[in-house]
Scaffold this motif. Structure first.
Motif, PDB file in Angstrom:
ATOM      1  N   THR A  80       0.923  -1.266  -0.142  1.00  0.00           N
ATOM      2  CA  THR A  80      -0.006  -0.030  -0.172  1.00  0.00           C
ATOM      3  C   THR A  80       0.916   1.321   0.201  1.00  0.00           C
ATOM      4  O   THR A  80       0.265   2.299   0.139  1.00  0.00           O
ATOM      5  CB  THR A  80      -0.925   0.152   1.094  1.00  0.00           C
ATOM      6  N   SER A  81       2.168   1.286  -0.044  1.00  0.00           N
ATOM      7  CA  SER A  81       3.044   2.253  -0.008  1.00  0.00           C
ATOM      8  C   SER A  81       2.969   3.235   1.494  1.00  0.00           C
ATOM      9  O   SER A  81       2.772   4.309   1.086  1.00  0.00           O
ATOM     10  CB  SER A  81       2.936   3.101  -1.397  1.00  0.00           C
ATOM     11  N   ALA A 123       8.130   5.093   0.897  1.00  0.00           N
ATOM     12  CA  ALA A 123       6.596   4.918   1.289  1.00  0.00           C
ATOM     13  C   ALA A 123       5.910   6.324   1.180  1.00  0.00           C
ATOM     14  O   ALA A 123       6.561   7.411   1.358  1.00  0.00           O
ATOM     15  CB  ALA A 123       6.613   4.488   2.847  1.00  0.00           C
ATOM     16  N   ASN A 124       4.959   6.390   0.485  1.00  0.00           N
ATOM     17  CA  ASN A 124       4.371   7.686   0.090  1.00  0.00           C
ATOM     18  C   ASN A 124       3.473   8.231   1.047  1.00  0.00           C
ATOM     19  O   ASN A 124       2.875   9.236   1.019  1.00  0.00           O
ATOM     20  CB  ASN A 124       3.540   7.665  -1.355  1.00  0.00           C
ATOM     21  N   ASN A 125       3.088   7.098   1.884  1.00  0.00           N
ATOM     22  CA  ASN A 125       2.163   7.518   3.170  1.00  0.00           C
ATOM     23  C   ASN A 125       2.551   7.296   4.440  1.00  0.00           C
ATOM     24  O   ASN A 125       3.184   6.066   4.607  1.00  0.00           O
ATOM     25  CB  ASN A 125       0.741   6.881   2.783  1.00  0.00           C
ATOM     26  N   LEU A 126       2.658   7.970   5.333  1.00  0.00           N
ATOM     27  CA  LEU A 126       3.167   7.927   6.562  1.00  0.00           C
ATOM     28  C   LEU A 126       2.074   7.872   7.913  1.00  0.00           C
ATOM     29  O   LEU A 126       1.447   9.128   7.809  1.00  0.00           O
ATOM     30  CB  LEU A 126       4.332   8.655   6.800  1.00  0.00           C
ATOM     31  N   TRP A 127       2.075   6.979   8.716  1.00  0.00           N
ATOM     32  CA  TRP A 127       1.241   7.107   9.711  1.00  0.00           C
ATOM     33  C   TRP A 127       1.747   7.218  11.065  1.00  0.00           C
ATOM     34  O   TRP A 127       2.837   6.149  11.293  1.00  0.00           O
ATOM     35  CB  TRP A 127       0.096   5.903   9.484  1.00  0.00           C
ATOM     36  N   THR A 224     -11.008   8.308   3.422  1.00  0.00           N
ATOM     37  CA  THR A 224     -10.620   7.935   2.144  1.00  0.00           C
ATOM     38  C   THR A 224      -9.580   8.562   1.410  1.00  0.00           C
ATOM     39  O   THR A 224      -8.955   8.406   0.558  1.00  0.00           O
ATOM     40  CB  THR A 224     -11.609   7.558   1.215  1.00  0.00           C
ATOM     41  N   GLU A 225      -9.091   9.946   2.196  1.00  0.00           N
ATOM     42  CA  GLU A 225      -7.963  10.643   1.562  1.00  0.00           C
ATOM     43  C   GLU A 225      -6.518  10.080   1.640  1.00  0.00           C
ATOM     44  O   GLU A 225      -6.043  10.160   0.589  1.00  0.00           O
ATOM     45  CB  GLU A 225      -8.157  12.209   2.244  1.00  0.00           C
ATOM     46  N   ILE A 226      -6.423   9.542   2.592  1.00  0.00           N
ATOM     47  CA  ILE A 226      -4.955   8.833   2.783  1.00  0.00           C
ATOM     48  C   ILE A 226      -5.092   7.477   2.790  1.00  0.00           C
ATOM     49  O   ILE A 226      -6.030   6.927   3.707  1.00  0.00           O
ATOM     50  CB  ILE A 226      -4.208   9.643   4.071  1.00  0.00           C
ATOM     51  N   PRO A 227      -4.535   6.709   2.120  1.00  0.00           N
ATOM     52  CA  PRO A 227      -4.376   5.224   1.920  1.00  0.00           C
ATOM     53  C   PRO A 227      -4.261   4.529   3.494  1.00  0.00           C
ATOM     54  O   PRO A 227      -3.341   4.880   4.087  1.00  0.00           O
ATOM     55  CB  PRO A 227      -3.857   4.628   1.018  1.00  0.00           C
ATOM     56  N   ALA A 339      -1.428  10.465  13.168  1.00  0.00           N
ATOM     57  CA  ALA A 339      -1.082  11.620  12.286  1.00  0.00           C
ATOM     58  C   ALA A 339      -1.076  10.816  10.992  1.00  0.00           C
ATOM     59  O   ALA A 339      -0.165   9.736  10.873  1.00  0.00           O
ATOM     60  CB  ALA A 339       0.073  12.459  12.560  1.00  0.00           C
ATOM     61  N   GLY A 340      -1.727  11.262   9.939  1.00  0.00           N
ATOM     62  CA  GLY A 340      -1.423  10.772   8.601  1.00  0.00           C
ATOM     63  C   GLY A 340      -0.965  11.871   7.686  1.00  0.00           C
ATOM     64  O   GLY A 340      -1.414  13.011   7.625  1.00  0.00           O
TER      65      GLY A 340
END
Length: 514
Positions: A80-81, A123-127, A224-227, A339-340
């Motif tokens: 899911t990157s 990774a394009n998305n960090l949580w 649904t904005e951030i995977p 935090a996303g």
């Protein structure tokens, strides 16, 4: 810029004159399947352990003493990157010169992974996940006995974390042609949104100059904005609570997920569902009717089974029931912060294997050994013991990088201390070696199976070059000291004229004579 240099750069603007010494241990990636243990199928994830130790010298001739420690974990989910940065523990000894560098160090560490320009993983998305729970000590044993340590209270700690994450969101600096999506979420179990906002507003000592981000009171599993990190299963009806809630070590959410998955209903243990009769008597699985195979997947199939009530409890109900958990109703306010941050990472890291070790990384066994030595073999109750513990642990880190395995010195009690607890018979050395830091018990049942597939990359071998280039570093700061709050208040009181206050009296209404 590696992580060590990034952290040292952030410390150079701290007020006062002192010398900081830092040790940064980042383990090489390894396969890990326990992040979403109840998801079917489980996503492939890679885990890295982080340990940051900061020591300080108030004068050039004074000895070094630990002031701040951070333990964290980084999970990379390539499908899911997405990446998850979990802050496990943050602790101080209370022996730092004011102001404490803890907030600056934590903020710099989170920004290093949040900013796409410095993010060390593809990774394009960090949580970012963390659980705020106020305690007297976490990583420095017996540091609560030091009179100079003043840990934050429950509400003030939650306000502190909210302020730090807000600053991290402000520090994210994506490229000019890239739009970053940042969403901040928090929940104080047992509090409504109005009560939580009012409590944190009262606990904030001063207003921040940074622009405030809009915080959402709730969880991020409806947006649904951030995977999300865990990929959605196919078919979608198999999606359950195990695809939303990640499991971390020593985290109340993980323990609650275990109870939902393995605790039977109130009526007791249910009988297994009745098996349907086979309509075709052949040993070949291809002759089994499709209806029977589907029934097997729903009730007894390993790949399609949903444990316990994971398929019945929604994310909203999960967070509502968290308010009644023991960790959240023990009389202290706790907080969950998520935090996303969604923005593409650096193109230079794309195409790299997620399990390939990077320069400066150490083996996970070295990281665990240092952490275990810190929490079981050292003591920080006094300045003298803290100095000795700092010298022992810093020497152990250097020795392990050189290939030498020094044994930390056992706890010793000075003769000047006459407390009754110090006069007791010492424990045998063998029993001390068996002590281990508290952690969440292993998962129940047979559903969690560790990934035993071989790692194609060898474990990194540390050396003195690695130690001096990536692990250890120091910086001297010489900045103006912040003005004292007490002095400021006195000066303002002496220069400003007293404000005239007019007191309005209530005029009583006279009674009419009858």
């Amino acid at each position: 810029m590696n992580l060590r240099d990034h952290l040292l750069k952030s410390l150079r603007d701290i007020p006062g004159t002192r010398e900081f010494h830092i040790h940064v241990l980042v383990s090489s990636p390894r396969k890990f399947q326990g992040l979403f243990p109840f998801a079917v199928p489980r996503p492939r994830a890679y885990l890295q352990d982080l340990l940051v130790l900061l020591s300080e010298k108030s004068t050039p001739d004074s000895p070094r003493v630990f002031t701040t420690a951070i333990e964290a974990s980084v999970y990379n989910i390539p499908s899911t990157s997405c990446a998850i940065f979990y802050v496990s523990k943050v602790d101080t000894t209370g022996q730092s010169t004011s102001p404490s560098p803890a907030a600056t160090l934590v903020q710099s560490l989170l920004t290093y992974y949040a900013d796409p320009a410095t993010r060390p993983i593809s990774a394009n998305n960090l949580w970012i996940h963390l659980f705020a729970r106020a305690q007297s000590q976490y990583l420095f044993p017996n540091s609560a006995d030091y009179s100079g340590k003043h840990p934050l209270g429950d509400v003030k700690l939650c306000a502190w974390w909210k302020r730090v994450l807000t600053q991290v969101a402000n520090d994210v600096n994506p490229a000019a042609d890239v739009e970053a999506r940042i969403r901040l979420f928090y929940v104080l179990p047992g509090y409504s949104q109005l009560e939580a906002e009012h409590s944190l507003r009262r606990a904030t000592s001063s207003a921040s100059d940074a622009p405030a981000f809009i915080w959402t009171y709730g969880h991020p599993y409806s947006q649904t904005e951030i995977p999300l990190p865990c990929p959605a299963p196919t078919p979608d009806p198999h999606r359950n609570l195990g695809h939303f809630i990640p499991s971390f070590d020593d985290d109340p959410k993980s323990r609650f997920m275990d109870e939902i998955a393995y605790t039977p209903d109130a009526e007791g243990i249910r009988s297994p569902p009745r098996k349907r009769a086979r309509t075709v008597l052949h040993s070949n699985d291809a002759d089994v009717p499709k209806e029977a195979a589907a029934e097997k997947d729903r009730h007894g199939g390993k790949e399609g089974r949903i444990l316990g009530d994971l398929g019945k409890v929604s994310a909203d109900e999960f967070w509502e029931r968290m308010s009644f958990r023991q960790e959240c109703v023990a009389g202290a306010v706790t907080g969950f912060f998520i935090a996303g941050i969604s923005c593409p990472s650096s193109p230079s890291r794309s195409g790299m294997s997620p399990i390939a070790p990077m320069p400066g990384q150490v083996s996970c066994q070295l990281n665990k050994r240092i952490l275990s030595s810190l929490m079981t073999g050292l003591e920080f109750s006094t300045v003298e013991r803290s100095i000795k513990a700092t010298e022992t642990l810093e020497g152990a880190i250097r020795g392990l990088c050189e290939g030498i395995a020094p044994i930390p010195a056992p706890r010793t009690t000075p003769n000047t201390n006459t407390r009754a607890v110090d006069r007791c018979t010492p424990e045998p050395e063998a029993s001390r070696a068996l002590l281990a830091p508290p952690s969440t018990p292993p998962r129940r049942g047979k559903e969690y199976v560790a990934d035993v597939s071989p790692n194609p990359f060898p474990e990194p071998v540390t050396s003195l070059e690695t130690y001096h280039s990536h692990i250890y570093g120091s910086i001297c700061v010489n900045n103006p000291v912040l003005p004292s709050k007490t002095g400021t208040e006195n000066t303002a009181a002496s220069t400003e004229p007293a404000t005239h206050v007019t007191v309005l009296a209530v005029r009583k209404k006279k009674k009419r004579a009858e």
